[in-house]
Design a protein around this motif. Structure first.
Motif, PDB file in Angstrom:
ATOM      1  N   SER A 159       0.865  -1.183  -0.079  1.00  0.00           N
ATOM      2  CA  SER A 159       0.063  -0.087   0.066  1.00  0.00           C
ATOM      3  C   SER A 159       0.929   1.080   0.030  1.00  0.00           C
ATOM      4  O   SER A 159       1.863   1.164   0.586  1.00  0.00           O
ATOM      5  N   SER A 160       0.647   2.300  -0.552  1.00  0.00           N
ATOM      6  CA  SER A 160       1.300   3.363  -0.790  1.00  0.00           C
ATOM      7  C   SER A 160       0.401   4.625  -0.530  1.00  0.00           C
ATOM      8  O   SER A 160      -0.789   4.624  -0.901  1.00  0.00           O
ATOM      9  N   GLY A 161       1.023   5.656  -0.204  1.00  0.00           N
ATOM     10  CA  GLY A 161       0.271   6.981   0.110  1.00  0.00           C
ATOM     11  C   GLY A 161       1.282   8.133   0.421  1.00  0.00           C
ATOM     12  O   GLY A 161       2.410   8.116   0.449  1.00  0.00           O
ATOM     13  N   LYS A 162       0.680   9.403   0.119  1.00  0.00           N
ATOM     14  CA  LYS A 162       1.540  10.621   0.303  1.00  0.00           C
ATOM     15  C   LYS A 162       0.947  11.359   1.519  1.00  0.00           C
ATOM     16  O   LYS A 162      -0.417  11.527   1.671  1.00  0.00           O
ATOM     17  N   THR A 163       1.798  12.241   1.937  1.00  0.00           N
ATOM     18  CA  THR A 163       1.534  13.113   2.874  1.00  0.00           C
ATOM     19  C   THR A 163       2.172  14.418   2.532  1.00  0.00           C
ATOM     20  O   THR A 163       3.170  14.566   2.075  1.00  0.00           O
ATOM     21  N   ILE A 164       1.380  15.499   2.385  1.00  0.00           N
ATOM     22  CA  ILE A 164       2.079  16.856   1.975  1.00  0.00           C
ATOM     23  C   ILE A 164       2.434  17.699   3.072  1.00  0.00           C
ATOM     24  O   ILE A 164       1.664  17.732   4.036  1.00  0.00           O
ATOM     25  N   LYS A 165       3.815  18.026   3.097  1.00  0.00           N
ATOM     26  CA  LYS A 165       4.341  18.822   4.087  1.00  0.00           C
ATOM     27  C   LYS A 165       4.156  20.163   4.110  1.00  0.00           C
ATOM     28  O   LYS A 165       3.943  21.134   4.852  1.00  0.00           O
ATOM     29  N   ASP A 166       4.234  20.676   2.608  1.00  0.00           N
ATOM     30  CA  ASP A 166       4.161  21.999   2.232  1.00  0.00           C
ATOM     31  C   ASP A 166       3.239  22.438   0.911  1.00  0.00           C
ATOM     32  O   ASP A 166       3.838  21.580   0.189  1.00  0.00           O
ATOM     33  N   GLU A 167       2.217  23.118   0.840  1.00  0.00           N
ATOM     34  CA  GLU A 167       1.399  23.000  -0.237  1.00  0.00           C
ATOM     35  C   GLU A 167       2.068  23.509  -1.465  1.00  0.00           C
ATOM     36  O   GLU A 167       1.905  23.369  -2.550  1.00  0.00           O
ATOM     37  N   GLY A 168       2.810  24.555  -1.098  1.00  0.00           N
ATOM     38  CA  GLY A 168       3.640  25.390  -2.364  1.00  0.00           C
ATOM     39  C   GLY A 168       2.731  25.974  -3.301  1.00  0.00           C
ATOM     40  O   GLY A 168       1.737  26.626  -2.772  1.00  0.00           O
ATOM     41  N   PHE A 169       2.933  25.799  -4.364  1.00  0.00           N
ATOM     42  CA  PHE A 169       2.259  26.489  -5.522  1.00  0.00           C
ATOM     43  C   PHE A 169       0.853  25.823  -5.597  1.00  0.00           C
ATOM     44  O   PHE A 169       0.010  26.358  -6.379  1.00  0.00           O
ATOM     45  N   THR A 170       0.414  24.443  -5.197  1.00  0.00           N
ATOM     46  CA  THR A 170      -0.819  23.937  -5.453  1.00  0.00           C
ATOM     47  C   THR A 170      -1.963  24.524  -4.531  1.00  0.00           C
ATOM     48  O   THR A 170      -3.111  24.128  -4.952  1.00  0.00           O
ATOM     49  N   LYS A 171      -1.752  25.296  -3.557  1.00  0.00           N
ATOM     50  CA  LYS A 171      -2.580  26.148  -2.751  1.00  0.00           C
ATOM     51  C   LYS A 171      -3.446  27.083  -3.712  1.00  0.00           C
ATOM     52  O   LYS A 171      -4.535  27.264  -3.330  1.00  0.00           O
ATOM     53  N   TYR A 172      -2.631  27.404  -4.801  1.00  0.00           N
ATOM     54  CA  TYR A 172      -3.488  28.288  -5.635  1.00  0.00           C
ATOM     55  C   TYR A 172      -4.270  27.599  -6.660  1.00  0.00           C
ATOM     56  O   TYR A 172      -5.317  28.234  -7.321  1.00  0.00           O
ATOM     57  N   LEU A 173      -4.175  26.123  -6.807  1.00  0.00           N
ATOM     58  CA  LEU A 173      -5.164  25.633  -7.902  1.00  0.00           C
ATOM     59  C   LEU A 173      -5.991  24.530  -7.212  1.00  0.00           C
ATOM     60  O   LEU A 173      -6.499  23.793  -8.015  1.00  0.00           O
ATOM     61  N   LYS A 174      -6.198  24.617  -6.010  1.00  0.00           N
ATOM     62  CA  LYS A 174      -7.117  23.607  -5.396  1.00  0.00           C
ATOM     63  C   LYS A 174      -8.651  23.690  -6.086  1.00  0.00           C
ATOM     64  O   LYS A 174      -9.057  22.448  -6.247  1.00  0.00           O
ATOM     65  N   GLU A 175      -9.202  24.968  -6.215  1.00  0.00           N
ATOM     66  CA  GLU A 175     -10.527  24.775  -6.760  1.00  0.00           C
ATOM     67  C   GLU A 175     -10.634  24.235  -8.262  1.00  0.00           C
ATOM     68  O   GLU A 175     -11.684  23.720  -8.911  1.00  0.00           O
ATOM     69  N   TYR A 176      -9.409  23.871  -8.845  1.00  0.00           N
ATOM     70  CA  TYR A 176      -9.225  23.561 -10.123  1.00  0.00           C
ATOM     71  C   TYR A 176      -9.007  21.983 -10.413  1.00  0.00           C
ATOM     72  O   TYR A 176      -8.987  21.411 -11.358  1.00  0.00           O
ATOM     73  N   LYS A 177      -8.683  21.484  -9.205  1.00  0.00           N
ATOM     74  CA  LYS A 177      -8.437  20.100  -9.087  1.00  0.00           C
ATOM     75  C   LYS A 177      -9.345  19.189  -9.101  1.00  0.00           C
ATOM     76  O   LYS A 177     -10.469  19.356  -8.826  1.00  0.00           O
ATOM     77  N   SER A 178      -9.186  18.125 -10.042  1.00  0.00           N
ATOM     78  CA  SER A 178     -10.053  17.024  -9.995  1.00  0.00           C
ATOM     79  C   SER A 178     -10.314  16.223  -8.606  1.00  0.00           C
ATOM     80  O   SER A 178      -9.538  16.089  -8.049  1.00  0.00           O
ATOM     81  N   LYS A 179     -11.531  15.858  -8.605  1.00  0.00           N
ATOM     82  CA  LYS A 179     -11.945  15.416  -7.223  1.00  0.00           C
ATOM     83  C   LYS A 179     -11.919  13.944  -7.398  1.00  0.00           C
ATOM     84  O   LYS A 179     -12.167  13.310  -6.202  1.00  0.00           O
TER      85      LYS A 179
END
Length: 80
Positions: free
Chosen positions: A42-62
Motif C-alpha cells: 500500500s502506498s500513500g502521500k503526505t503533503i508537508k508544504d502545499e507550495g504552488f498547489t494552494k492556488y490551484l485547489k479549486e481547479y483540481k479533479s476530485k
C-alpha cells in the motif's frame, strides 16, 4: 466586473501565483506486509508544504484522492 469576467481574472491570477510559487513538498510512504506466502503493498502521500498547489485547489479533479496511511514501524505485527 461581471461574474464571468471576474472568474477569468481570478483564474489568470491563480495561474500566475502558481507559476512563481514555492514547490510542492510531499513525502511518499510505502507499506509492504507479508502474510503466509502473500505480499501486500500500500502506498500513500503526505503533503508537508502545499507550495504552488494552494492556488490551484479549486481547479483540481476530485476523482484522484490519496489515501492516508496509518503510522507503522518496521517489525510491527498487524491484525487482519
Amino acid at each position: 466586473l461581471p461574474l464571468s469576467e471576474a472568474k477569468v481574472y481570478f483564474l489568470i491570477s491563480d495561474k500566475f501565483h502558481a507559476s512563481v510559487g514555492y514547490p510542492l513538498v510531499e513525502s511518499t510512504t510505502k507499506i509492504v506486509a507479508e502474510f503466509d506466502s502473500f505480499t501486500f503493498t500500500s502506498s500513500g502521500k503526505t503533503i508537508k508544504d502545499e507550495g504552488f498547489t494552494k492556488y490551484l485547489k479549486e481547479y483540481k479533479s476530485k476523482k484522484n484522492e490519496d489515501m492516508v496511511l496509518p503510522d507503522v514501524n518496521i517489525g510491527d505485527v498487524l491484525s487482519i
